[in-house]
Design a protein around this motif. Structure first.
Motif, mmCIF file in Angstrom:
data_model
loop_
_atom_site.group_PDB
_atom_site.id
_atom_site.type_symbol
_atom_site.label_atom_id
_atom_site.label_comp_id
_atom_site.label_asym_id
_atom_site.label_seq_id
_atom_site.Cartn_x
_atom_site.Cartn_y
_atom_site.Cartn_z
ATOM 1 N N GLU A 1 -8.935 -126.646 1.011
ATOM 2 C CA GLU A 1 -8.900 -127.050 -0.394
ATOM 3 C C GLU A 1 -7.471 -127.295 -0.858
ATOM 4 N N LYS B 1 -20.194 -125.256 8.701
ATOM 5 C CA LYS B 1 -20.857 -123.962 8.665
ATOM 6 C C LYS B 1 -20.989 -123.427 10.074
ATOM 7 N N THR C 1 -11.096 -119.428 11.738
ATOM 8 C CA THR C 1 -10.315 -120.239 10.806
ATOM 9 C C THR C 1 -9.963 -121.584 11.427
ATOM 10 N N ALA D 1 -12.949 -129.711 9.568
ATOM 11 C CA ALA D 1 -12.696 -130.412 8.308
ATOM 12 C C ALA D 1 -11.814 -131.633 8.513
ATOM 13 N N SER E 1 -15.937 -131.703 4.513
ATOM 14 C CA SER E 1 -16.519 -130.401 4.148
ATOM 15 C C SER E 1 -16.406 -129.468 5.344
ATOM 16 N N VAL E 2 -15.991 -128.217 5.073
ATOM 17 C CA VAL E 2 -15.782 -127.258 6.146
ATOM 18 C C VAL E 2 -17.106 -126.919 6.824
ATOM 19 N N ASN F 1 -12.952 -123.991 11.806
ATOM 20 C CA ASN F 1 -13.381 -124.598 10.554
ATOM 21 C C ASN F 1 -12.362 -125.605 10.027
ATOM 22 N N ARG G 1 -11.528 -122.266 4.211
ATOM 23 C CA ARG G 1 -11.914 -122.948 2.964
ATOM 24 C C ARG G 1 -10.732 -123.044 2.015
ATOM 25 N N GLU G 2 -9.982 -121.948 1.877
ATOM 26 C CA GLU G 2 -8.839 -121.944 0.965
ATOM 27 C C GLU G 2 -7.770 -122.942 1.395
ATOM 28 N N VAL H 1 -13.729 -117.752 7.739
ATOM 29 C CA VAL H 1 -14.428 -118.792 6.973
ATOM 30 C C VAL H 1 -13.762 -118.955 5.616
ATOM 31 N N ARG H 2 -13.478 -117.832 4.950
ATOM 32 C CA ARG H 2 -12.840 -117.878 3.638
ATOM 33 C C ARG H 2 -11.449 -118.494 3.702
#
Length: 479
Positions: free
Chosen positions: A468, A478, A20, A27, A475-476, A23, A464-465, A460-461
């Protein structure tokens, strides 16, 4: 007290938390990680042998290169060497009465034909239901109101089958089959491709590959990718105050950190160790108080040679043992021959593990050594051969013991589970955000929940949350 207001604070430096944080930073956002332990890795913990011959994993230990794509990508990114699990040779089965026999790897124990047929019928039934769940093509029938053991009984499982299911429940999740929702078990397997996949040591299976330098190498490498001074060790979080514009976090030594958002990357039941303001309530509180962690321990016996692969009688065993006796329910060969590290890992789990854990350390180890001796001596024909096995078993060069349930910041392993009725009630709320708080962890993953793969995917999820929610950032990244 830190005067800086970070974009994100992550609580927990296990795989999900570190992924987390990485990522989030990629970003373009500011992010720190607060970890209660004095190390990163969570339930990945790799310890070197005193003799310098390799390491042992006293936590998570296996992966594959087929359907655990995130973990495999990280091993490739960091140049981590993977080696196949040893499956060459015979397995050992020990019945409740102590009767012991060997059977070829990849086959069922030598039960009567009727019992083998029944065991494979129930196994295939659970596998098919879990595959249907995983592909979202299953029926609407739900088994959440019954335990896993009640499910097997309802489907006409024999006593031998029930006893084997108890072993699966213990070694896979650290709980008794009476404590576990049947639907939870079905869905847990479905997230990894089905029961047969999770139980498999073959390509694509849950126990196919092992890490030469230990699974903690992923966390250690992830931590190096973070900005300097991102990870704060030995900082157990004691309180979190969430207001509409600011989150304030206090640790056990009185340090205070502030951020716009916070991500919890600790096992769901451990939320109860943190004082939240406002308090958790409703479904999120129910999730926290209704999920449980099983009893899970490992004793790893390290030897100068893999003597079980060439026993005095000439028998070659692959190290896989299933026992209906106690304390250990399963043994595995966890050697790294390339480094001269030869070990048997004994899994002590579920209620038998709870009883065993009450003993003093010397008695716990004595019971394990005695059981290992009985298991392998039973495969030998003569007194001389049995005596030779005894000499081999009772002279390990090193012994490692880890009781995850007694580890303050884990309190069990491998991941939180749900008893009857919980999944259908609040199971969907595991990953649901509350205010400025987001939640990750292997149990929140839709793929390979309970495994390292699930942990990384949840990270990862979660990143992203939160990105956002803060307006997107870059962009997060990969993997």
């Amino acid at each position: 007290m830190s005067s800086k207001i970070y974009d994100v604070i992550v609580v927990g430096a296990g795989l999900s938390g570190l992924q987390t944080a990485y990522n989030v930073q990629q970003a373009g956002l500011s992010c720190i990680v607060l970890e209660a332990r004095n190390r990163v890795g969570g339930k990945t913990w790799s310890v070197p042998l005193a003799n310098g011959k390799g390491t042992v994993d006293i936590g998570a230990a296996w992966t594959n290169d087929t359907n655990q794509s995130h973990i495999y990508a990280l091993t490739q990114k960091f140049g981590i060497q993977l080696l196949q699990q040893n499956t060459d040779g015979n397995c050992i089965f020990q019945d409740k009465d102590g009767e012991t026999h060997t059977f070829p790897y990849g086959t069922s124990p030598k039960f009567t034909e009727a019992n083998v047929t029944d065991l494979e019928r129930i196994r295939d039934m659970i596998h098919d239901l879990s595959v249907e769940y995983g592909s979202r093509t299953g029926s609407t029938e739900d088994y959440d109101q019954m335990s896993l053991e009640q499910f097997v009984i309802a489907k006409g499982g024999s006593q031998k089958t029930i006893e084997m299911i108890r072993i699966w429940s213990r070694v896979m999740l650290g709980v008794e089959a009476t404590e576990l929702s049947a639907q939870y078990f079905i869905e847990y397997n479905g997230k990894g491709g089905g029961l047969k996949t999770l139980r498999s040591d073959q390509k694509g299976g849950g126990q196919y590959l092992r890490f030469r330098k230990g699974t903690q190498s992923i966390a250690l490498n992830l931590a190096t990718l973070l900005r300097p001074k991102s990870v704060h060790l030995s900082q157990p979080v004691t309180s979190i105050t969430d207001t509409p514009s600011l989150v304030t976090v206090t640790t056990s030594i009185g340090l205070t950190f502030k951020s716009k958002k916070i991500i919890l990357s600790i096992p769901t039941p451990l939320y109860q160790d943190i004082t939240f303001s406002p308090p958790l309530s409703g479904d999120k509180l129910t999730v926290t108080t209704s999920t449980t962690l099983g009893y899970y321990s490992k004793i790893i016996l390290c030897y100068n040679s893999p003597w079980w692969t060439s026993l005095p009688s000439g028998l070659n065993c692959c190290g896989l043992v299933i026992s209906y006796q106690t304390p250990a329910c399963v043994l595995r060969d966890t050697s790294m021959a390339i480094d001269g590290q030869y070990s048997l890992t004994c899994f002590i789990t579920g209620q038998p593990g709870v009883e065993w854990s009450k003993l003093p350390q010397h008695e716990r180890r004595s019971q394990i050594l005695s059981q290992v001796y009985r298991l392998f001596a039973a495969t030998q024909q003569t007194t001389e051969q049995k005596d030779e096995v005894k000499e081999l078993v009772y002279h390990p060069v090193e012994v490692f013991e880890q009781e995850w349930t007694k580890e303050e910041f884990s309190k069990g392993a491998p991941c939180p589970v749900m008893g009857p009725g919980v999944l259908s009630s609040v199971g969907s709320k595991l990953a649901e955000k509350v205010g400025n708080m987001f939640f990750v962890g292997t149990e929140t993953s839709d793929v390979w929940a309970g495994y390292m793969e699930g942990a990384v995917r949840s990270g990862v999820r979660g990143a992203r949350e939160v990105v956002e929610s803060l307006g997107g950032g870059r962009s997060v990244a990969k993997l």
